[in-house]
Design an enzyme around this catalytic site. Sequence first.
Site, mmCIF file in Angstrom:
data_model
loop_
_atom_site.group_PDB
_atom_site.id
_atom_site.type_symbol
_atom_site.label_atom_id
_atom_site.label_comp_id
_atom_site.label_asym_id
_atom_site.label_seq_id
_atom_site.Cartn_x
_atom_site.Cartn_y
_atom_site.Cartn_z
ATOM 1 N N LYS A 1 0.842 -1.206 0.000
ATOM 2 C CA LYS A 1 0.000 0.000 0.000
ATOM 3 C C LYS A 1 0.873 1.251 0.000
ATOM 4 O O LYS A 1 1.529 1.563 0.993
ATOM 5 C CB LYS A 1 -0.896 0.041 1.243
ATOM 6 N N GLU B 1 10.385 15.888 15.496
ATOM 7 C CA GLU B 1 10.648 15.746 14.063
ATOM 8 C C GLU B 1 9.765 16.730 13.300
ATOM 9 O O GLU B 1 8.542 16.720 13.448
ATOM 10 C CB GLU B 1 10.334 14.319 13.604
ATOM 11 N N CYS C 1 13.484 10.771 6.442
ATOM 12 C CA CYS C 1 13.476 10.253 7.815
ATOM 13 C C CYS C 1 14.837 10.417 8.483
ATOM 14 O O CYS C 1 14.930 10.680 9.669
ATOM 15 C CB CYS C 1 13.058 8.790 7.809
HETATM 16 P P1 NAD Z 1 2.277 8.407 8.197
HETATM 17 O O1 NAD Z 1 2.637 7.607 9.387
HETATM 18 O O2 NAD Z 1 1.228 9.442 8.326
HETATM 19 O O3 NAD Z 1 1.805 7.448 6.993
HETATM 20 C C1 NAD Z 1 2.569 6.351 6.573
HETATM 21 C C2 NAD Z 1 1.663 5.333 5.900
HETATM 22 O O4 NAD Z 1 0.737 4.831 6.864
HETATM 23 C C3 NAD Z 1 0.838 5.884 4.735
HETATM 24 O O5 NAD Z 1 0.748 4.928 3.710
HETATM 25 C C4 NAD Z 1 -0.526 6.094 5.384
HETATM 26 O O6 NAD Z 1 -1.591 6.017 4.441
HETATM 27 C C5 NAD Z 1 -0.584 4.944 6.362
HETATM 28 N N1 NAD Z 1 -1.485 5.157 7.505
HETATM 29 C C6 NAD Z 1 -1.898 6.325 8.018
HETATM 30 N N2 NAD Z 1 -2.728 6.087 9.057
HETATM 31 C C7 NAD Z 1 -2.819 4.748 9.201
HETATM 32 C C8 NAD Z 1 -3.503 3.898 10.100
HETATM 33 N N3 NAD Z 1 -4.274 4.379 11.065
HETATM 34 N N4 NAD Z 1 -3.353 2.566 9.961
HETATM 35 C C9 NAD Z 1 -2.551 2.043 9.017
HETATM 36 N N5 NAD Z 1 -1.898 2.811 8.120
HETATM 37 C C10 NAD Z 1 -2.010 4.152 8.216
HETATM 38 O O7 NAD Z 1 3.658 9.029 7.688
HETATM 39 P P2 NAD Z 1 3.913 10.029 6.492
HETATM 40 O O8 NAD Z 1 3.415 11.380 6.873
HETATM 41 O O9 NAD Z 1 3.427 9.419 5.238
HETATM 42 O O10 NAD Z 1 5.513 10.025 6.424
HETATM 43 C C11 NAD Z 1 6.321 10.798 7.241
HETATM 44 C C12 NAD Z 1 6.868 9.990 8.400
HETATM 45 O O11 NAD Z 1 7.464 8.785 7.927
HETATM 46 C C13 NAD Z 1 7.966 10.715 9.133
HETATM 47 O O12 NAD Z 1 7.794 10.543 10.517
HETATM 48 C C14 NAD Z 1 9.237 10.024 8.667
HETATM 49 O O13 NAD Z 1 10.335 10.126 9.546
HETATM 50 C C15 NAD Z 1 8.751 8.628 8.521
HETATM 51 N N6 NAD Z 1 9.634 7.887 7.611
HETATM 52 C C16 NAD Z 1 10.469 6.932 8.134
HETATM 53 C C17 NAD Z 1 11.354 6.265 7.298
HETATM 54 C C18 NAD Z 1 12.328 5.242 7.808
HETATM 55 O O14 NAD Z 1 12.891 4.505 6.995
HETATM 56 N N7 NAD Z 1 12.551 5.140 9.098
HETATM 57 C C19 NAD Z 1 11.378 6.578 5.935
HETATM 58 C C20 NAD Z 1 10.500 7.545 5.464
HETATM 59 C C21 NAD Z 1 9.623 8.200 6.300
#
Ligand code: NAD
Length: 500
Positions: free
Chosen positions: A182, A393, A292
């Site tokens: 997804k 962050e 990230c």
């Molecule tokens: P997010 O947590 O809002 O969303 C991530 C994914 O989860 C998306 O596909 C979203 O649709 C899904 N999602 C949202 N709510 C959900 C729920 N209740 N249940 C299941 N899935 C759900 O994050 P974002 O805003 O898309 O990305 C930014 C964040 O991601 C930052 O905190 C960043 O640091 C982190 N990130 C981490 C890495 C890593 O490798 N550690 C890499 C990239 C981004």
Amino acid sequence: MSGKYETRDGRMYIGGEFVEADRGERMESRCPADGELVGSFPKAGAKDVDRAVAAAKAAFETGTWSQNHASQERGEILRRIAQGIRARFDDFARIEALDSGKTITDVNLVDVHWAADCFDYFANLSTQVYGDVLPVPGDVLDVAVREPLGVCGAIVAWNYPIMFAAWKIAPSVATGNAMVFKPASLTSLSALELAKVIHEAGAPPGAVNIVTGPGPTIGKALCEHADVAKISFTGSTEVGKDVMRMSSSTVKKLTLELGGKSPHIFFGDVANFDAAVGSAILGIFFNAGQTCIAGSRVFVHESIYDRFREELLRRIALIPVGHCLDDAARMGSIISEAQMKTVLGYIEKGKTEGARLLCGGKRLTDGDLAKGWFVAPTVFECDHDRYTIVREEIFGPVLCLQRFSDEDEVVARANDTPYGLAGAVWTNDIKRAFRVAKRIKAGQVWINRYLMISNFAPHGGYKQSGFGKDLSRYALDAYTQVKNIYVELCGDDGYISTFE
Ligand code: NAD
């Protein structure tokens, strides 16, 4: 074609077929650099997730897909996917740039290229899934074999869409799992294009499925599904905690790649001052800080602090911020209006709490930039570590510049965070470099470099940055489980008969 761009209106990929959502609903994607329509994609619901999981389960349980623990055939599929991406390189780059607002230069240099390389890397590993022969005493053969997990769900963030698809799908295929992937709702288009490449590469129906739609509904459905064995999640720490909770009722395996607030440390003896300053800039302003592992906390030793700050500000003023398709732009837009408001909210907090704004600190609205979500490269000088902008962050182009005096002090401050994703230390003293690298509590530490992600090296956090590894041989652990098989070679060694 009525809009500015030729739109992509992809369909989901379930059981080897390209399909609409059960309810027939679709969502739009607009370019964050100018608000223009880029494409649309199906808005799936729980029923679509059921359909995808059923297709994945069938693929896993039938044929030889998951039977051969190491497989030349799966490797060949992965290699054809890599070739398919390269054959459509420019197309992928354009879709990715328009959908995410990343600059076309970055997408060309990094995203598409590395995604293809990732499929090749795991193609090579697909025949290298080894077990072990265990030295159990007696006339016995005891082996540990690595087996795939079953149906794996992957849920990812929007900041590196095609790369994350590769990071999750490639090791899943290499190890004989079946996947339901997804993408983030803000950036689903490249994954749907990738589905076409996967299909053409000859993946059996159901081995890889791609569903699109809102996280709170379909992400949740995946996490709670009884037939899903594992979730590999890349996203915020906040949602990661929800993923843990939702996955607990069925005791799923988890890989969590979560948020970060990484320290980038410069000692007074840096060998290459220009490269050091450049690294501080790249570390936070690459992808407009939406990384990230962004080096958002820059610690500079007092002996070079003033010179470093001056050079930093001089060079930041030269960063060309612009539209994703502008070849000259090196920093693009923020992904969405909501994320831009979050970043600007942090900037206001920095100002009101008393951190000293050295540059930027505002939305950019000059000329055509007003049509998109652009934030100026921003630097705050932080005289202590209690500011919200130092602790949380931001996920935007905001650098916290901090002065330090000695090694113990900077290590303590670097580690004073709930996160532990990455970090870097710059020094010409090899003993200190390695000592500090070992003392930083993070999953990935660079010496005299920053942002060096490689398919060959494990990526993943400590503390609230998560657990489990993407990429490298370590990813094989994340997609396999170990079974112990004991073979008695002598019949009865006398122990069985003691019960008679
Ligand atoms: P997010 O947590 O809002 O969303 C991530 C994914 O989860 C998306 O596909 C979203 O649709 C899904 N999602 C949202 N709510 C959900 C729920 N209740 N249940 C299941 N899935 C759900 O994050 P974002 O805003 O898309 O990305 C930014 C964040 O991601 C930052 O905190 C960043 O640091 C982190 N990130 C981490 C890495 C890593 O490798 N550690 C890499 C990239 C981004």
